[in-house]
Design a protein around this motif. Structure first.
Motif, PDB file in Angstrom:
ATOM      1  N   ARG A  27       0.837  -1.219   0.000  1.00  0.00           N
ATOM      2  CA  ARG A  27       0.000   0.000   0.000  1.00  0.00           C
ATOM      3  C   ARG A  27       0.866   1.261   0.000  1.00  0.00           C
ATOM      4  O   ARG A  27       0.620   2.206  -0.763  1.00  0.00           O
ATOM      5  CB  ARG A  27      -0.916  -0.022   1.233  1.00  0.00           C
ATOM      6  N   PHE A  28       1.892   1.277   0.871  1.00  0.00           N
ATOM      7  CA  PHE A  28       2.762   2.458   0.934  1.00  0.00           C
ATOM      8  C   PHE A  28       3.619   2.564  -0.333  1.00  0.00           C
ATOM      9  O   PHE A  28       3.918   3.665  -0.792  1.00  0.00           O
ATOM     10  CB  PHE A  28       3.631   2.427   2.204  1.00  0.00           C
ATOM     11  N   ALA A  29       3.988   1.408  -0.898  1.00  0.00           N
ATOM     12  CA  ALA A  29       4.787   1.440  -2.134  1.00  0.00           C
ATOM     13  C   ALA A  29       3.999   2.125  -3.250  1.00  0.00           C
ATOM     14  O   ALA A  29       4.564   2.890  -4.033  1.00  0.00           O
ATOM     15  CB  ALA A  29       5.179   0.025  -2.549  1.00  0.00           C
ATOM     16  N   THR A  30       2.688   1.878  -3.294  1.00  0.00           N
ATOM     17  CA  THR A  30       1.885   2.525  -4.342  1.00  0.00           C
ATOM     18  C   THR A  30       1.767   4.039  -4.098  1.00  0.00           C
ATOM     19  O   THR A  30       1.319   4.769  -4.977  1.00  0.00           O
ATOM     20  CB  THR A  30       0.456   1.925  -4.450  1.00  0.00           C
ATOM     21  N   THR A  54       7.507  -5.813  -9.062  1.00  0.00           N
ATOM     22  CA  THR A  54       6.812  -6.055 -10.328  1.00  0.00           C
ATOM     23  C   THR A  54       5.588  -5.148 -10.432  1.00  0.00           C
ATOM     24  O   THR A  54       5.334  -4.533 -11.468  1.00  0.00           O
ATOM     25  CB  THR A  54       6.361  -7.535 -10.415  1.00  0.00           C
ATOM     26  N   ASP A  55       4.827  -5.057  -9.335  1.00  0.00           N
ATOM     27  CA  ASP A  55       3.575  -4.282  -9.372  1.00  0.00           C
ATOM     28  C   ASP A  55       3.826  -2.779  -9.414  1.00  0.00           C
ATOM     29  O   ASP A  55       3.074  -2.040 -10.051  1.00  0.00           O
ATOM     30  CB  ASP A  55       2.714  -4.574  -8.137  1.00  0.00           C
ATOM     31  N   GLY A  57       7.226  -1.056  -9.302  1.00  0.00           N
ATOM     32  CA  GLY A  57       8.409  -0.531 -10.005  1.00  0.00           C
ATOM     33  C   GLY A  57       9.687  -1.090  -9.409  1.00  0.00           C
ATOM     34  O   GLY A  57       9.771  -1.259  -8.183  1.00  0.00           O
ATOM     35  N   ALA A  58      10.652  -1.346 -10.271  1.00  0.00           N
ATOM     36  CA  ALA A  58      11.923  -1.918  -9.809  1.00  0.00           C
ATOM     37  C   ALA A  58      12.574  -0.994  -8.782  1.00  0.00           C
ATOM     38  O   ALA A  58      12.454   0.229  -8.877  1.00  0.00           O
ATOM     39  CB  ALA A  58      12.847  -2.113 -11.000  1.00  0.00           C
ATOM     40  N   GLY A  59      13.199  -1.604  -7.789  1.00  0.00           N
ATOM     41  CA  GLY A  59      13.936  -0.823  -6.789  1.00  0.00           C
ATOM     42  C   GLY A  59      13.051  -0.254  -5.687  1.00  0.00           C
ATOM     43  O   GLY A  59      13.523   0.511  -4.844  1.00  0.00           O
ATOM     44  N   THR A  60      11.766  -0.646  -5.667  1.00  0.00           N
ATOM     45  CA  THR A  60      10.873  -0.110  -4.625  1.00  0.00           C
ATOM     46  C   THR A  60      11.061  -0.832  -3.297  1.00  0.00           C
ATOM     47  O   THR A  60      11.084  -0.208  -2.233  1.00  0.00           O
ATOM     48  CB  THR A  60       9.391  -0.248  -5.069  1.00  0.00           C
ATOM     49  N   ALA A  61      11.188  -2.158  -3.338  1.00  0.00           N
ATOM     50  CA  ALA A  61      11.268  -2.941  -2.093  1.00  0.00           C
ATOM     51  C   ALA A  61      12.674  -3.501  -1.891  1.00  0.00           C
ATOM     52  O   ALA A  61      13.307  -3.973  -2.837  1.00  0.00           O
ATOM     53  CB  ALA A  61      10.254  -4.078  -2.143  1.00  0.00           C
ATOM     54  N   HIS A  62      13.128  -3.447  -0.638  1.00  0.00           N
ATOM     55  CA  HIS A  62      14.474  -3.919  -0.282  1.00  0.00           C
ATOM     56  C   HIS A  62      14.354  -4.809   0.944  1.00  0.00           C
ATOM     57  O   HIS A  62      13.522  -4.555   1.820  1.00  0.00           O
ATOM     58  CB  HIS A  62      15.374  -2.717   0.016  1.00  0.00           C
ATOM     59  N   ILE A  63      15.190  -5.836   1.001  1.00  0.00           N
ATOM     60  CA  ILE A  63      15.013  -6.804   2.086  1.00  0.00           C
ATOM     61  C   ILE A  63      16.200  -6.802   3.051  1.00  0.00           C
ATOM     62  O   ILE A  63      17.350  -6.605   2.640  1.00  0.00           O
ATOM     63  CB  ILE A  63      14.764  -8.226   1.525  1.00  0.00           C
ATOM     64  N   TYR A  64      15.881  -7.001   4.313  1.00  0.00           N
ATOM     65  CA  TYR A  64      16.883  -6.966   5.375  1.00  0.00           C
ATOM     66  C   TYR A  64      16.620  -8.135   6.329  1.00  0.00           C
ATOM     67  O   TYR A  64      15.608  -8.142   7.034  1.00  0.00           O
ATOM     68  CB  TYR A  64      16.790  -5.621   6.124  1.00  0.00           C
ATOM     69  N   PHE A  65      17.517  -9.114   6.291  1.00  0.00           N
ATOM     70  CA  PHE A  65      17.347 -10.263   7.193  1.00  0.00           C
ATOM     71  C   PHE A  65      17.621  -9.792   8.619  1.00  0.00           C
ATOM     72  O   PHE A  65      18.683  -9.235   8.899  1.00  0.00           O
ATOM     73  CB  PHE A  65      18.325 -11.378   6.830  1.00  0.00           C
ATOM     74  N   THR A  66      16.651 -10.037   9.472  1.00  0.00           N
ATOM     75  CA  THR A  66      16.760  -9.545  10.850  1.00  0.00           C
ATOM     76  C   THR A  66      16.100 -10.531  11.787  1.00  0.00           C
ATOM     77  O   THR A  66      15.028 -11.049  11.476  1.00  0.00           O
ATOM     78  CB  THR A  66      15.996  -8.195  10.988  1.00  0.00           C
TER      79      THR A  66
END
Ligand SMILES: NC(=O)c1ccc[n+]([C@@H]2O[C@H](COP(=O)([O-])OP(=O)(O)OC[C@H]3O[C@@H](n4cnc5c(N)ncnc54)[C@H](OP(=O)(O)O)[C@@H]3O)[C@@H](O)[C@H]2O)c1
Length: 262
Positions: A27-30, A54-55, A57-66
């Motif tokens: 939701r926030f990404a949109t 994909t929905d 845009g590239a580079g919107t979401a980033h992952i952090y193992f925690t």
């Protein structure tokens, strides 16, 4: 801020899973946020990030193992977020740990009590400590805690769950009293009933099947909180005008009783 070249606002979704966490992140990404997704499981995080990228845009979401049970793990994730994406504008602390089938207090191990309380409460304390200084410097910020009925009522079988959620509620009030006047909007969101996710939602749906209550499946949104619909509430809370800030809010599906289930 190498991975946020357009300097978009940053949301950290802590405890990002396929239910509420992913829905809120999406939701926030949109709304043109970059999203930091924090959790322990690599393939789940990668799937979520891929869907969002994909929905939206590239580079919107980033992952952090925690691992939210370990302060150093939380500190290093937020250090990386700050250097790769920039200061966090919105913190959503969504992680929670509970038993599906309750256990009496005398049968609950100290290890479980400690582990669950770290996830339900300590992680939120550590994350808040890490984001509040930048929010104060900016003069604004939003902190949203995902809570549960267990924050309001201690029920038999959930001694390793409710105390953490009670504490989280209190932490949210402390943050409000200490920092609201300085621009930080903190909200405790009480989800009063089961969510239509894999774990709890799955248990409820299997129960319906066993009981021959198939009509409920057709009307699932009357019985189970829908993560995508709940995500609008998180966005609404973030965008409230400052003359009308909510500090605590509860939601439930239409056919759910008021503060009855845990
Ligand atoms: N589901 C319900 O019916 C329901 C009802 C009322 C309230 N709630 C509240 O909603 C929140 C969860 O939302 P959800 O059920 O839809 O789940 P979700 O967003 O699908 O996933 C939450 C994620 O938190 C992560 N997490 C748990 N322990 C962690 C740890 N030690 N370190 C890092 N990440 C951790 C898990 O990922 P990893 O395992 O990969 O780390 C999990 O996938 C909780 O606060 C819960 O109390 C849920």
């Amino acid at each position: 801020m190498s991975q946020n070249p357009s300097n978009k606002p940053v949301i950290a979704v802590v405890g990002a899973g396929p239910g509420i966490g992913e829905a809120v992140a999406h939701r926030f990404a949109t709304e043109h946020f970059v999203v930091a997704l924090l959790a322990r499981t690599e393939d789940k995080l990668r799937d979520m990030a891929q869907t969002i990228n994909t929905d939206v845009g590239a580079g919107t979401a980033h992952i952090y193992f925690t691992d939210l049970r370990i302060e150093d793990s939380v500190i290093s994730a937020f250090k990386r977020i700050r250097s790769e994406l920039g200061p966090v504008n919105v913190l959503v602390y969504n992680a929670g740990a509970r038993r599906v089938n309750g256990k009496a207090l005398i049968d609950t191990t100290s290890e479980e009590f400690e582990n669950f309380t770290k996830i339900n409460l300590f992680g939120a304390f550590w994350c808040s400590k890490l984001v509040i200084p930048d929010m104060l410097a900016a003069g604004k910020g939003t902190i949203l805690f995902t809570s549960a009925t267990g924050a309001l009522r201690g029920m038999p079988g959930l001694s390793s769950f409710s105390p953490g959620k009670f504490g989280l509620r209190s932490l949210c009030q402390v943050i409000t009293r200490e920092y609201q006047a300085k621009g930080i909007h903190a909200v405790n969101i009480i989800i009063d009933g089961p969510v239509d996710g894999k774990l709890i939602g799955g248990v409820v749906k299997r129960q319906w099947e066993r009981n021959g209550e198939s009509e409920k499946v057709a009307e699932v949104d009357a019985y189970l909180v829908q993560p995508r619909e709940l995500a609008h509430t998180y966005w609404f809370l973030h965008t409230q005008p400052r003359s009308t800030w909510t500090q605590e809010l509860d939601v439930r599906a239409m056919k759910e009783g008021l503060f009855t289930k845990l």
